[in-house]
Motif scaffolding. Structure first.
Motif, PDB file in Angstrom:
ATOM      1  N   GLU A 229       2.572  57.619   9.978  1.00 17.54           N
ATOM      2  CA  GLU A 229       1.776  56.891  10.766  1.00 17.54           C
ATOM      3  C   GLU A 229       1.104  57.784  11.908  1.00 17.54           C
ATOM      4  O   GLU A 229       0.061  57.564  12.440  1.00 17.54           O
ATOM      5  CB  GLU A 229       2.770  55.903  11.601  1.00 17.54           C
ATOM      6  CG  GLU A 229       2.945  54.609  10.758  1.00 17.54           C
ATOM      7  CD  GLU A 229       3.820  53.721  11.409  1.00 17.54           C
ATOM      8  OE1 GLU A 229       4.670  53.909  12.308  1.00 17.54           O
ATOM      9  OE2 GLU A 229       4.047  52.737  10.860  1.00 17.54           O
ATOM     10  N   ASN A 230       1.593  58.914  12.401  1.00 18.79           N
ATOM     11  CA  ASN A 230       1.338  59.961  13.272  1.00 18.79           C
ATOM     12  C   ASN A 230       0.381  60.922  12.741  1.00 18.79           C
ATOM     13  O   ASN A 230      -0.092  61.938  13.402  1.00 18.79           O
ATOM     14  CB  ASN A 230       2.377  60.531  13.884  1.00 18.79           C
ATOM     15  CG  ASN A 230       3.110  59.658  14.675  1.00 18.79           C
ATOM     16  OD1 ASN A 230       2.503  58.895  15.266  1.00 18.79           O
ATOM     17  ND2 ASN A 230       4.379  59.649  14.927  1.00 18.79           N
TER      18      ASN A 230
ATOM     19  N   SER B  93      11.716  57.812   8.781  1.00 17.09           N
ATOM     20  CA  SER B  93      10.992  59.034   9.160  1.00 17.09           C
ATOM     21  C   SER B  93      10.094  59.389   8.445  1.00 17.09           C
ATOM     22  O   SER B  93       9.080  59.939   9.122  1.00 17.09           O
ATOM     23  CB  SER B  93      12.256  60.253   9.242  1.00 17.09           C
ATOM     24  OG  SER B  93      12.563  60.305   7.892  1.00 17.09           O
ATOM     25  N   GLU B  94       9.936  59.275   7.142  1.00 15.11           N
ATOM     26  CA  GLU B  94       8.695  59.341   6.530  1.00 15.11           C
ATOM     27  C   GLU B  94       7.637  58.566   6.740  1.00 15.11           C
ATOM     28  O   GLU B  94       6.316  58.550   6.971  1.00 15.11           O
ATOM     29  CB  GLU B  94       8.980  59.453   4.979  1.00 15.11           C
ATOM     30  CG  GLU B  94       9.766  60.282   4.417  1.00 15.11           C
ATOM     31  CD  GLU B  94      10.180  60.072   3.130  1.00 15.11           C
ATOM     32  OE1 GLU B  94       9.934  58.902   2.285  1.00 15.11           O
ATOM     33  OE2 GLU B  94      10.854  60.940   2.345  1.00 15.11           O
ATOM     34  N   LYS B  95       7.993  57.259   7.355  1.00 17.68           N
ATOM     35  CA  LYS B  95       6.963  56.159   7.525  1.00 17.68           C
ATOM     36  C   LYS B  95       6.416  56.781   9.100  1.00 17.68           C
ATOM     37  O   LYS B  95       5.228  56.573   9.276  1.00 17.68           O
ATOM     38  CB  LYS B  95       7.482  54.987   7.856  1.00 17.68           C
ATOM     39  CG  LYS B  95       6.752  53.769   8.439  1.00 17.68           C
ATOM     40  CD  LYS B  95       7.373  52.423   8.566  1.00 17.68           C
ATOM     41  CE  LYS B  95       6.484  51.370   9.532  1.00 17.68           C
ATOM     42  NZ  LYS B  95       7.207  50.282   9.742  1.00 17.68           N
TER      43      LYS B  95
ATOM     44  N   TYR C 265      22.462  53.111   4.683  1.00 15.31           N
ATOM     45  CA  TYR C 265      21.879  53.691   6.289  1.00 15.31           C
ATOM     46  C   TYR C 265      21.077  55.232   5.913  1.00 15.31           C
ATOM     47  O   TYR C 265      20.071  55.353   6.571  1.00 15.31           O
ATOM     48  CB  TYR C 265      22.889  53.824   7.250  1.00 15.31           C
ATOM     49  CG  TYR C 265      23.154  52.528   7.409  1.00 15.31           C
ATOM     50  CD1 TYR C 265      22.316  51.552   8.342  1.00 15.31           C
ATOM     51  CD2 TYR C 265      24.703  51.828   7.422  1.00 15.31           C
ATOM     52  CE1 TYR C 265      22.764  50.161   8.445  1.00 15.31           C
ATOM     53  CE2 TYR C 265      25.015  50.797   7.710  1.00 15.31           C
ATOM     54  CZ  TYR C 265      24.161  49.871   8.434  1.00 15.31           C
ATOM     55  OH  TYR C 265      24.668  48.716   8.728  1.00 15.31           O
ATOM     56  N   ASP C 266      21.697  56.109   5.271  1.00 12.22           N
ATOM     57  CA  ASP C 266      20.899  57.418   5.032  1.00 12.22           C
ATOM     58  C   ASP C 266      19.351  57.035   4.289  1.00 12.22           C
ATOM     59  O   ASP C 266      18.564  57.775   4.820  1.00 12.22           O
ATOM     60  CB  ASP C 266      22.088  57.951   4.139  1.00 12.22           C
ATOM     61  CG  ASP C 266      23.346  58.327   4.707  1.00 12.22           C
ATOM     62  OD1 ASP C 266      23.085  58.707   5.983  1.00 12.22           O
ATOM     63  OD2 ASP C 266      24.155  58.713   3.892  1.00 12.22           O
ATOM     64  N   LYS C 267      19.400  56.392   3.154  1.00 13.98           N
ATOM     65  CA  LYS C 267      18.140  56.043   2.818  1.00 13.98           C
ATOM     66  C   LYS C 267      17.146  55.434   3.698  1.00 13.98           C
ATOM     67  O   LYS C 267      16.069  55.754   3.805  1.00 13.98           O
ATOM     68  CB  LYS C 267      18.252  54.964   1.392  1.00 13.98           C
ATOM     69  CG  LYS C 267      19.223  55.587   0.457  1.00 13.98           C
ATOM     70  CD  LYS C 267      19.290  54.687  -0.731  1.00 13.98           C
ATOM     71  CE  LYS C 267      20.496  55.233  -1.713  1.00 13.98           C
ATOM     72  NZ  LYS C 267      20.850  54.270  -2.715  1.00 13.98           N
TER      73      LYS C 267
END
Length: 71
Positions: free
Chosen positions: A45-46, A39-41, A31-33
């Motif tokens: 995307e933004n 969050s990186e994705k 779950y941490d990974k």
């Protein structure tokens, strides 16, 4: 209710398998990974680079702009 005991056995085994999978994912840090990757994705995307790539790869961008000019 001829097969009630059979359904109970299947339900119990399924619950045990699901619980063991959850424990395995918690113990290995799955779950941490996944949280870091998501969050990186979302950050990518933004970003302006991703928006430029999205616009460049949009096959309908010329059609959309022509329709906007006609309206």
């Amino acid at each position: 209710m001829k097969f009630l005991d059979w359904y109970l056995k299947i339900g119990i085994v399924s619950a045990l398998v699901g619980a063991s999978m959850e424990v395995f994912m918690i113990k290995t840090g799955f779950y941490d990974k996944v949280t870091v990757l998501e969050s990186e994705k979302r950050a990518w995307e933004n970003s302006p680079e991703a928006q430029a790539v999205r616009q460049a790869l949009n096959p309908w961008r010329h059609t959309d702009s022509e329709e906007t000019k006609k309206s």
